[in-house]
Design an enzyme around this catalytic site. Structure first.
Site, PDB file in Angstrom:
ATOM      1  N   GLY A  28       0.840  -1.182   0.000  1.00  0.00           N
ATOM      2  CA  GLY A  28       0.000   0.000   0.000  1.00  0.00           C
ATOM      3  C   GLY A  28       0.878   1.236   0.000  1.00  0.00           C
ATOM      4  N   TYR A  29       0.239   2.393  -0.174  1.00  0.00           N
ATOM      5  CA  TYR A  29       0.975   3.650  -0.310  1.00  0.00           C
ATOM      6  C   TYR A  29       0.536   4.654   0.739  1.00  0.00           C
ATOM      7  CZ  TYR A  29       2.827   1.713  -4.530  1.00  0.00           C
ATOM      8  OH  TYR A  29       3.484   0.899  -5.400  1.00  0.00           O
TER       9      TYR A  29
END
Length: 156
Positions: A28-29
């Site tokens: 994820g970011y």
């Protein structure tokens, strides 16, 4: 600080017969701003945090910094990431003096298969396996940070 130089291609054939190790990756970011992408990932049994800078004009070279962190920390950080998770299996495929990282995506990016080769110089020569398709280096829609915002399923 490290500089990442890589070229990216679509996969247009069967690479799995030549593949060695394979590992599942979930990422994820925390930030997907192109000037400072911050990613967390679980790769097999290990956790990582990575910071990437903006690419050069060709998109083949950019700043990259990565540190291993506990998997439990990654799982906690994934809870506060931007919407969208990347789920994929990465296969390592040796070809000549290089190793291609081939990512087979799942979920909203199911059907997309992309290969990357890391180089020491943008103009470095490398052997091209027969399954290597169109080059997409620098095409931002193939960046993992963009695939979470505009997944492959929406392209059709």
């Amino acid at each position: 600080m490290a500089q990442e130089i890589e070229r990216k291609f679509l996969v247009a054939g069967d690479f799995k017969q030549a593949a060695g190790n394979a590992v599942r990756i979930t990422q994820g970011y925390l930030s997907s701003v192109p000037e400072r992408i911050v990613r967390v990932r679980v790769k097999g049994e290990k956790g990582f945090i990575t910071v990437k800078g903006i690419g050069n004009d060709t998109g083949a070279s950019r700043f990259e910094w990565e540190k291993e962190i506990p998997v439990e920390d990654v799982k906690e950080l994934l809870k506060i990431c931007e919407p969208g998770v990347i789920d994929k299996t990465r296969y390592l495929v040796d070809c000549g003096a290089h190793t291609f990282e081939v990512d087979e995506f799942y979920g909203d990016n199911e059907g997309l298969v992309v290969a990357e080769v890391e180089l020491s110089d943008e103009n470095e020569e490398f052997s091209r396996p027969e399954w290597l398709g169109e080059e997409v280096t620098g095409d931002k829609k193939y960046y993992n940070s963009m695939l979470m915002k505009n997944p492959y399923k929406n392209w059709k």
